[in-house]
Design a protein around this motif. Structure first.
Motif, PDB file in Angstrom:
ATOM      1  N   THR A   1      -7.542  72.524 -49.927  1.00 37.32           N
ATOM      2  CA  THR A   1      -7.434  73.517 -50.881  1.00 37.32           C
ATOM      3  C   THR A   1      -6.730  74.773 -50.247  1.00 37.32           C
ATOM      4  OG1 THR A   1      -9.377  72.717 -52.132  1.00 37.32           O
ATOM      5  CG2 THR A   1      -8.520  75.115 -52.720  1.00 37.32           C
ATOM      6  N   TYR A   2      -7.260  75.102 -49.105  1.00 35.97           N
ATOM      7  CA  TYR A   2      -6.780  76.285 -48.206  1.00 35.97           C
ATOM      8  C   TYR A   2      -5.345  75.832 -47.777  1.00 35.97           C
ATOM      9  CZ  TYR A   2     -11.159  79.001 -47.487  1.00 35.97           C
ATOM     10  OH  TYR A   2     -11.932  79.834 -47.751  1.00 35.97           O
ATOM     11  N   ARG A   3      -4.960  74.533 -47.556  1.00 38.46           N
ATOM     12  CA  ARG A   3      -3.683  74.371 -47.045  1.00 38.46           C
ATOM     13  C   ARG A   3      -2.739  74.570 -48.242  1.00 38.46           C
ATOM     14  NH1 ARG A   3      -1.759  68.575 -43.946  1.00 38.46           N
ATOM     15  NH2 ARG A   3       0.742  69.297 -44.305  1.00 38.46           N
TER      16      ARG A   3
ATOM     17  N   GLU B   1      -5.924  80.705 -56.284  1.00 45.60           N
ATOM     18  CA  GLU B   1      -6.023  79.549 -55.325  1.00 45.60           C
ATOM     19  C   GLU B   1      -7.082  79.838 -54.012  1.00 45.60           C
ATOM     20  OE1 GLU B   1      -2.181  78.380 -54.958  1.00 45.60           O
ATOM     21  OE2 GLU B   1      -2.033  77.033 -56.885  1.00 45.60           O
ATOM     22  N   TYR B   2      -6.811  80.929 -53.566  1.00 47.88           N
ATOM     23  CA  TYR B   2      -7.544  81.162 -52.327  1.00 47.88           C
ATOM     24  C   TYR B   2      -9.363  81.537 -52.881  1.00 47.88           C
ATOM     25  CZ  TYR B   2      -3.981  81.336 -48.915  1.00 47.88           C
ATOM     26  OH  TYR B   2      -2.954  81.098 -48.029  1.00 47.88           O
TER      27      TYR B   2
ATOM     28  N   LEU C   1     -14.358  79.389 -52.656  1.00 49.84           N
ATOM     29  CA  LEU C   1     -15.801  78.882 -53.425  1.00 49.84           C
ATOM     30  C   LEU C   1     -16.129  77.701 -52.801  1.00 49.84           C
ATOM     31  CD1 LEU C   1     -17.876  78.791 -55.940  1.00 49.84           C
ATOM     32  CD2 LEU C   1     -15.951  77.961 -57.305  1.00 49.84           C
ATOM     33  N   ARG C   2     -15.141  76.698 -52.729  1.00 49.85           N
ATOM     34  CA  ARG C   2     -15.230  75.157 -52.145  1.00 49.85           C
ATOM     35  C   ARG C   2     -15.762  75.256 -50.709  1.00 49.85           C
ATOM     36  NH1 ARG C   2      -9.887  72.510 -54.939  1.00 49.85           N
ATOM     37  NH2 ARG C   2     -10.834  72.197 -56.995  1.00 49.85           N
ATOM     38  N   LEU C   3     -15.374  76.238 -49.917  1.00 53.81           N
ATOM     39  CA  LEU C   3     -15.782  76.416 -48.333  1.00 53.81           C
ATOM     40  C   LEU C   3     -17.318  76.682 -48.527  1.00 53.81           C
ATOM     41  CD1 LEU C   3     -15.523  76.270 -45.578  1.00 53.81           C
ATOM     42  CD2 LEU C   3     -14.796  78.790 -45.791  1.00 53.81           C
ATOM     43  N   ALA C   4     -17.975  77.746 -49.513  1.00 54.83           N
ATOM     44  CA  ALA C   4     -19.211  78.229 -49.566  1.00 54.83           C
ATOM     45  C   ALA C   4     -20.075  77.044 -49.938  1.00 54.83           C
ATOM     46  CB  ALA C   4     -19.250  79.378 -50.408  1.00 54.83           C
ATOM     47  N   MET C   5     -19.576  76.263 -50.904  1.00 52.28           N
ATOM     48  CA  MET C   5     -20.172  74.969 -51.523  1.00 52.28           C
ATOM     49  C   MET C   5     -20.337  73.699 -50.335  1.00 52.28           C
ATOM     50  SD  MET C   5     -18.788  74.759 -55.380  1.00 52.28           S
ATOM     51  CE  MET C   5     -20.033  73.525 -55.798  1.00 52.28           C
ATOM     52  N   THR C   6     -19.398  73.663 -49.609  1.00 57.40           N
ATOM     53  CA  THR C   6     -19.230  72.853 -48.447  1.00 57.40           C
ATOM     54  C   THR C   6     -20.414  73.179 -47.712  1.00 57.40           C
ATOM     55  OG1 THR C   6     -17.005  72.147 -48.862  1.00 57.40           O
ATOM     56  CG2 THR C   6     -18.094  71.647 -46.876  1.00 57.40           C
ATOM     57  N   LEU C   7     -20.407  74.561 -47.061  1.00 57.10           N
ATOM     58  CA  LEU C   7     -21.496  74.644 -46.079  1.00 57.10           C
ATOM     59  C   LEU C   7     -22.853  74.584 -46.660  1.00 57.10           C
ATOM     60  CD1 LEU C   7     -19.590  78.173 -44.662  1.00 57.10           C
ATOM     61  CD2 LEU C   7     -19.878  75.760 -43.739  1.00 57.10           C
TER      62      LEU C   7
END
Length: 262
Positions: free
Chosen positions: A152-154, A161-162, A167-173
């Motif tokens: 998603t970041y790429r 989109e950022y 959001l996805r990074l926070a959920m991943t952590l």
């Protein structure tokens, strides 16, 4: 679809709790042994042992919830395969294929295979196969959300989109922390830590399902061309899509060699 799966999982816990096959999550008192089995007890105070810890697997061991457990895991596995495949095709259609996208497809389908094993081999009936399935499903689901966060970041270009990437990074952590704590506490002999392991296991699964729900941002733009990407074996990227439109309705025609190169 993910909302339906979430509701079914919650109803399975409620069913196991109603039949007194597991202890409620707010109960932190356990004993080495009890005079009566949990489902034979009555009264406001229940005697629980480690056999009654409300782990996800324990909530689907005994009938009738075991039947729903198998159904939910099999259905959830199919849903995961569909979502992973659509995400794979959507990335190719809107951008281009890459190693992260292919790796995410592979890990997502491996996770689906492990989920089928978890659901159809209950822990009290086929412990080894159940733990093999769990050992496949949990790490690969964690790896899948990590790959999707990086992807998603790429691919992000706009602020929206950022924001989805953040959001996805926070959920991943959060999912990673919950998974680690669940695994560490699970191997302990303490009743309290075993119970905490069950809670973190539920938290991990809820976060993963919510993560899958975030794909609704991308899937809002899914069209028939997305299916064509799969039909063409993933060869239809953004440039290929433009050539396809031109060859169908535009004034520019391309020789067959151009299509083979695409």
């Amino acid at each position: 679809m993910m909302k339906l799966t979430f509701l079914l999982i919650c109803s399975r816990y409620a069913m196991a709790l109603y039949n007194q096959h597991v202890c409620p999550v707010d109960n932190w008192l356990y004993n080495q042994s009890c005079e009566e089995e949990l489902h034979l007890q009555s009264g406001p105070t229940l005697c629980c042992t480690l056999e009654n810890v409300p782990l996800i697997s324990k909530c689907g061991t005994l009938p009738p919830e075991s039947c729903f457990f198998s159904l939910i895991c099999s259905t959830g596995s199919f849903i995961v395969m569909v979502i992973v495949l659509l995400r794979y095709a959507h990335v190719i259609e809107k951008h281009q294929n890459c190693v992260l996208n292919t790796a995410a497809l592979s890990t997502g389908w491996i996770c689906a295979a492990g989920l089928i094993m978890v659901g159809n081999f209950q822990v009290d009936n086929a412990k080894i196969l159940h733990y093999v399935g769990a050992g496949v499903a949990f790490p690969t689901s964690m790896l899948f959300v990590c790959l999707q966060s990086a992807l998603t970041y790429r691919l992000a270009k706009t602020q929206g989109e950022y924001n989805v990437a953040h959001l996805r990074l926070a959920m991943t952590l959060l999912a990673f922390i919950a998974l680690v704590l669940s695994g560490v506490f699970f191997v302990q002999e303490s009743f309290v830590l075993q119970h905490a392991s069950a809670i973190f296991e539920w938290v991990f699964c809820v976060i993963i399902m919510l993560f899958y729900g975030t794909f609704s941002f991308e899937f809002a733009g899914v069209t028939g061309d997305t299916v064509m990407v799969l039909a063409r074996g993933g060869a239809l990227g953004p440039n290929g899509r433009g050539h396809k439109v031109e060859s169908l309705g535009g004034p520019i025609s391309h020789p067959p060699e151009s299509m083979s190169m695409l």
